[in-house]
Design a protein around this motif. Structure first.
Motif, PDB file in Angstrom:
ATOM      1  N   GLU A   1       0.802  -1.231   0.000  1.00  0.00           N
ATOM      2  CA  GLU A   1       0.000   0.000   0.000  1.00  0.00           C
ATOM      3  C   GLU A   1       0.837   1.284   0.000  1.00  0.00           C
ATOM      4  O   GLU A   1       0.501   2.221  -0.727  1.00  0.00           O
ATOM      5  CB  GLU A   1      -0.964  -0.003   1.182  1.00  0.00           C
ATOM      6  N   PRO A   2       1.925   1.376   0.757  1.00  0.00           N
ATOM      7  CA  PRO A   2       2.718   2.609   0.683  1.00  0.00           C
ATOM      8  C   PRO A   2       3.240   2.889  -0.732  1.00  0.00           C
ATOM      9  O   PRO A   2       3.303   4.040  -1.161  1.00  0.00           O
ATOM     10  CB  PRO A   2       3.872   2.369   1.659  1.00  0.00           C
ATOM     11  N   TRP A   3       3.591   1.842  -1.462  1.00  0.00           N
ATOM     12  CA  TRP A   3       4.084   2.024  -2.826  1.00  0.00           C
ATOM     13  C   TRP A   3       2.958   2.409  -3.783  1.00  0.00           C
ATOM     14  O   TRP A   3       3.183   3.132  -4.762  1.00  0.00           O
ATOM     15  CB  TRP A   3       4.807   0.775  -3.321  1.00  0.00           C
ATOM     16  N   ILE A   4       1.756   1.957  -3.495  1.00  0.00           N
ATOM     17  CA  ILE A   4       0.605   2.370  -4.304  1.00  0.00           C
ATOM     18  C   ILE A   4       0.356   3.867  -4.116  1.00  0.00           C
ATOM     19  O   ILE A   4       0.087   4.595  -5.071  1.00  0.00           O
ATOM     20  CB  ILE A   4      -0.648   1.537  -3.925  1.00  0.00           C
ATOM     21  N   ILE A   5       0.504   4.327  -2.868  1.00  0.00           N
ATOM     22  CA  ILE A   5       0.325   5.755  -2.577  1.00  0.00           C
ATOM     23  C   ILE A   5       1.415   6.576  -3.271  1.00  0.00           C
ATOM     24  O   ILE A   5       1.140   7.628  -3.861  1.00  0.00           O
ATOM     25  CB  ILE A   5       0.316   5.988  -1.051  1.00  0.00           C
ATOM     26  N   VAL A   6       2.647   6.102  -3.228  1.00  0.00           N
ATOM     27  CA  VAL A   6       3.750   6.794  -3.902  1.00  0.00           C
ATOM     28  C   VAL A   6       3.507   6.819  -5.414  1.00  0.00           C
ATOM     29  O   VAL A   6       3.718   7.851  -6.067  1.00  0.00           O
ATOM     30  CB  VAL A   6       5.104   6.116  -3.564  1.00  0.00           C
ATOM     31  N   ALA A   7       3.039   5.709  -5.966  1.00  0.00           N
ATOM     32  CA  ALA A   7       2.757   5.650  -7.400  1.00  0.00           C
ATOM     33  C   ALA A   7       1.631   6.614  -7.770  1.00  0.00           C
ATOM     34  O   ALA A   7       1.698   7.291  -8.814  1.00  0.00           O
ATOM     35  CB  ALA A   7       2.390   4.224  -7.814  1.00  0.00           C
ATOM     36  N   ALA A   8       0.614   6.699  -6.933  1.00  0.00           N
ATOM     37  CA  ALA A   8      -0.488   7.636  -7.189  1.00  0.00           C
ATOM     38  C   ALA A   8       0.026   9.069  -7.186  1.00  0.00           C
ATOM     39  O   ALA A   8      -0.336   9.881  -8.052  1.00  0.00           O
ATOM     40  CB  ALA A   8      -1.584   7.452  -6.148  1.00  0.00           C
ATOM     41  N   GLY A   9       0.889   9.398  -6.220  1.00  0.00           N
ATOM     42  CA  GLY A   9       1.485  10.734  -6.175  1.00  0.00           C
ATOM     43  C   GLY A   9       2.324  11.022  -7.403  1.00  0.00           C
ATOM     44  O   GLY A   9       2.294  12.129  -7.955  1.00  0.00           O
ATOM     45  N   ALA A  10       3.078  10.021  -7.848  1.00  0.00           N
ATOM     46  CA  ALA A  10       3.893  10.189  -9.056  1.00  0.00           C
ATOM     47  C   ALA A  10       3.004  10.390 -10.284  1.00  0.00           C
ATOM     48  O   ALA A  10       3.309  11.213 -11.159  1.00  0.00           O
ATOM     49  CB  ALA A  10       4.794   8.970  -9.253  1.00  0.00           C
ATOM     50  N   GLY A  11       1.896   9.673 -10.343  1.00  0.00           N
ATOM     51  CA  GLY A  11       0.964   9.852 -11.450  1.00  0.00           C
ATOM     52  C   GLY A  11       0.341  11.238 -11.454  1.00  0.00           C
ATOM     53  O   GLY A  11       0.170  11.859 -12.503  1.00  0.00           O
ATOM     54  N   LEU A  12       0.006  11.729 -10.263  1.00  0.00           N
ATOM     55  CA  LEU A  12      -0.534  13.077 -10.150  1.00  0.00           C
ATOM     56  C   LEU A  12       0.487  14.111 -10.621  1.00  0.00           C
ATOM     57  O   LEU A  12       0.164  15.020 -11.399  1.00  0.00           O
ATOM     58  CB  LEU A  12      -0.946  13.361  -8.702  1.00  0.00           C
ATOM     59  N   LEU A  13       1.727  13.979 -10.161  1.00  0.00           N
ATOM     60  CA  LEU A  13       2.777  14.912 -10.578  1.00  0.00           C
ATOM     61  C   LEU A  13       3.037  14.844 -12.080  1.00  0.00           C
ATOM     62  O   LEU A  13       3.229  15.887 -12.729  1.00  0.00           O
ATOM     63  CB  LEU A  13       4.064  14.643  -9.803  1.00  0.00           C
ATOM     64  N   LEU A  14       3.022  13.649 -12.639  1.00  0.00           N
ATOM     65  CA  LEU A  14       3.204  13.513 -14.086  1.00  0.00           C
ATOM     66  C   LEU A  14       2.044  14.167 -14.836  1.00  0.00           C
ATOM     67  O   LEU A  14       2.249  14.825 -15.868  1.00  0.00           O
ATOM     68  CB  LEU A  14       3.333  12.040 -14.480  1.00  0.00           C
ATOM     69  N   GLY A  15       0.837  14.016 -14.316  1.00  0.00           N
ATOM     70  CA  GLY A  15      -0.326  14.673 -14.928  1.00  0.00           C
ATOM     71  C   GLY A  15      -0.214  16.182 -14.868  1.00  0.00           C
ATOM     72  O   GLY A  15      -0.511  16.890 -15.836  1.00  0.00           O
ATOM     73  N   LEU A  16       0.236  16.711 -13.728  1.00  0.00           N
ATOM     74  CA  LEU A  16       0.413  18.162 -13.591  1.00  0.00           C
ATOM     75  C   LEU A  16       1.506  18.673 -14.529  1.00  0.00           C
ATOM     76  O   LEU A  16       1.364  19.742 -15.132  1.00  0.00           O
ATOM     77  CB  LEU A  16       0.732  18.518 -12.143  1.00  0.00           C
ATOM     78  N   LEU A  17       2.576  17.916 -14.674  1.00  0.00           N
ATOM     79  CA  LEU A  17       3.644  18.292 -15.603  1.00  0.00           C
ATOM     80  C   LEU A  17       3.135  18.293 -17.041  1.00  0.00           C
ATOM     81  O   LEU A  17       3.454  19.196 -17.824  1.00  0.00           O
ATOM     82  CB  LEU A  17       4.831  17.338 -15.451  1.00  0.00           C
ATOM     83  N   THR A  18       2.320  17.326 -17.376  1.00  0.00           N
ATOM     84  CA  THR A  18       1.731  17.256 -18.720  1.00  0.00           C
ATOM     85  C   THR A  18       0.853  18.481 -18.979  1.00  0.00           C
ATOM     86  O   THR A  18       0.904  19.070 -20.062  1.00  0.00           O
ATOM     87  CB  THR A  18       0.898  15.966 -18.872  1.00  0.00           C
ATOM     88  N   VAL A  19       0.064  18.878 -17.989  1.00  0.00           N
ATOM     89  CA  VAL A  19      -0.781  20.066 -18.121  1.00  0.00           C
ATOM     90  C   VAL A  19       0.079  21.306 -18.324  1.00  0.00           C
ATOM     91  O   VAL A  19      -0.211  22.152 -19.173  1.00  0.00           O
ATOM     92  CB  VAL A  19      -1.701  20.231 -16.890  1.00  0.00           C
ATOM     93  N   ARG A  20       1.160  21.411 -17.572  1.00  0.00           N
ATOM     94  CA  ARG A  20       2.045  22.570 -17.702  1.00  0.00           C
ATOM     95  C   ARG A  20       2.669  22.639 -19.091  1.00  0.00           C
ATOM     96  O   ARG A  20       2.731  23.706 -19.705  1.00  0.00           O
ATOM     97  CB  ARG A  20       3.125  22.524 -16.629  1.00  0.00           C
ATOM     98  N   LEU A  21       3.130  21.504 -19.593  1.00  0.00           N
ATOM     99  CA  LEU A  21       3.720  21.473 -20.936  1.00  0.00           C
ATOM    100  C   LEU A  21       2.687  21.806 -22.007  1.00  0.00           C
ATOM    101  O   LEU A  21       2.982  22.534 -22.962  1.00  0.00           O
ATOM    102  CB  LEU A  21       4.351  20.101 -21.201  1.00  0.00           C
ATOM    103  N   GLN A  22       1.492  21.304 -21.845  1.00  0.00           N
ATOM    104  CA  GLN A  22       0.406  21.603 -22.786  1.00  0.00           C
ATOM    105  C   GLN A  22       0.060  23.088 -22.746  1.00  0.00           C
ATOM    106  O   GLN A  22      -0.189  23.715 -23.771  1.00  0.00           O
ATOM    107  CB  GLN A  22      -0.829  20.756 -22.456  1.00  0.00           C
ATOM    108  N   GLY A  23       0.051  23.670 -21.553  1.00  0.00           N
ATOM    109  CA  GLY A  23      -0.219  25.096 -21.408  1.00  0.00           C
ATOM    110  C   GLY A  23       0.838  25.947 -22.083  1.00  0.00           C
ATOM    111  O   GLY A  23       0.522  26.938 -22.753  1.00  0.00           O
TER     112      GLY A  23
END
Length: 153
Positions: free
Chosen positions: A104-126
Motif C-alpha cells: 500500500e505505501p508504494w501504491i500511494i507513492v505511485a499515485a502521487g507520481a501519477g498526479l505529478l506527471l499529470g500536472l507536468l503534462t498540463v504545464r507542458l500543454q499550457g
C-alpha cells in the motif's frame, strides 16, 4: 462566447491590458449568510480587480470601456486538461501499482507520481498553447460613450 466588461489600462501592439471587476453570484443568493462558499469568496478575493492581456486587431485608447470574450470551447478544453489529466494520472498509476501487487505505501507513492506527471503534462500543454489566439481573450467590442465619460472624468 464568455464575455466580461472592462476598462483599458495600457495599449501595446496587437494587445491591450484590461482591468476587469470580478463579480460573484453570491450577492444575489438568499443563503449567502450561512454559505461556506460565500465566506471563502470573501476571504480569497481581497482585490476584486483582475488585469488581463487581451488580443485585438483594432486601435484603442486608455480608458475605453470594452467587452472582452473567450470562446466556451477554450474554457471547456482548459478545464478538461486542468482537472481530468492529473486525476487520470493519479488513478492510472495507483491501479498499475495495485495490479503489480505492490504494498500500500508504494501504491500511494505511485499515485502521487501519477498526479505529478499529470500536472507536468498540463504545464507542458499550457506552454505549447500559450501563444495560440484561440485560447486567449479578445476584445469583442467597444462600449458606446466610454471615451466621453473617460475624458470628462
Amino acid at each position: 462566447m464568455i464575455e466580461e466588461q472592462g476598462r483599458i489600462l495600457s495599449v501595446e501592439p496587437g494587445a491591450v491590458w484590461v482591468e476587469t471587476v470580478r463579480r460573484s453570484t453570491c450577492g444575489s443568493c438568499q443563503a449567502r449568510a450561512g454559505c461556506g462558499q460565500a465566506l471563502l469568496h470573501k476571504v480569497a478575493s481581497r482585490s476584486r480587480q483582475g488585469f488581463v492581456r487581451v488580443l485585438t486587431d483594432r486601435s484603442h485608447q486608455i480608458g475605453e470601456e470594452v467587452v472582452i470574450g473567450i470562446p466556451e470551447q477554450a474554457v471547456v478544453s482548459g478545464s478538461i486538461w486542468v482537472y481530468l489529466v492529473p486525476l487520470a494520472g493519479l488513478f492510472l498509476f495507483a491501479l498499475l501499482a495495485q495490479a503489480l501487487s505492490l504494498a500500500e505505501p508504494w501504491i500511494i507513492v505511485a499515485a502521487g507520481a501519477g498526479l505529478l506527471l499529470g500536472l507536468l503534462t498540463v504545464r507542458l500543454q499550457g506552454r505549447r498553447h500559450a501563444g495560440d489566439p484561440r485560447f486567449q481573450p479578445q476584445v469583442l467590442r467597444t462600449l458606446s460613450g466610454s471615451l466621453s465619460a473617460a475624458a470628462s472624468g
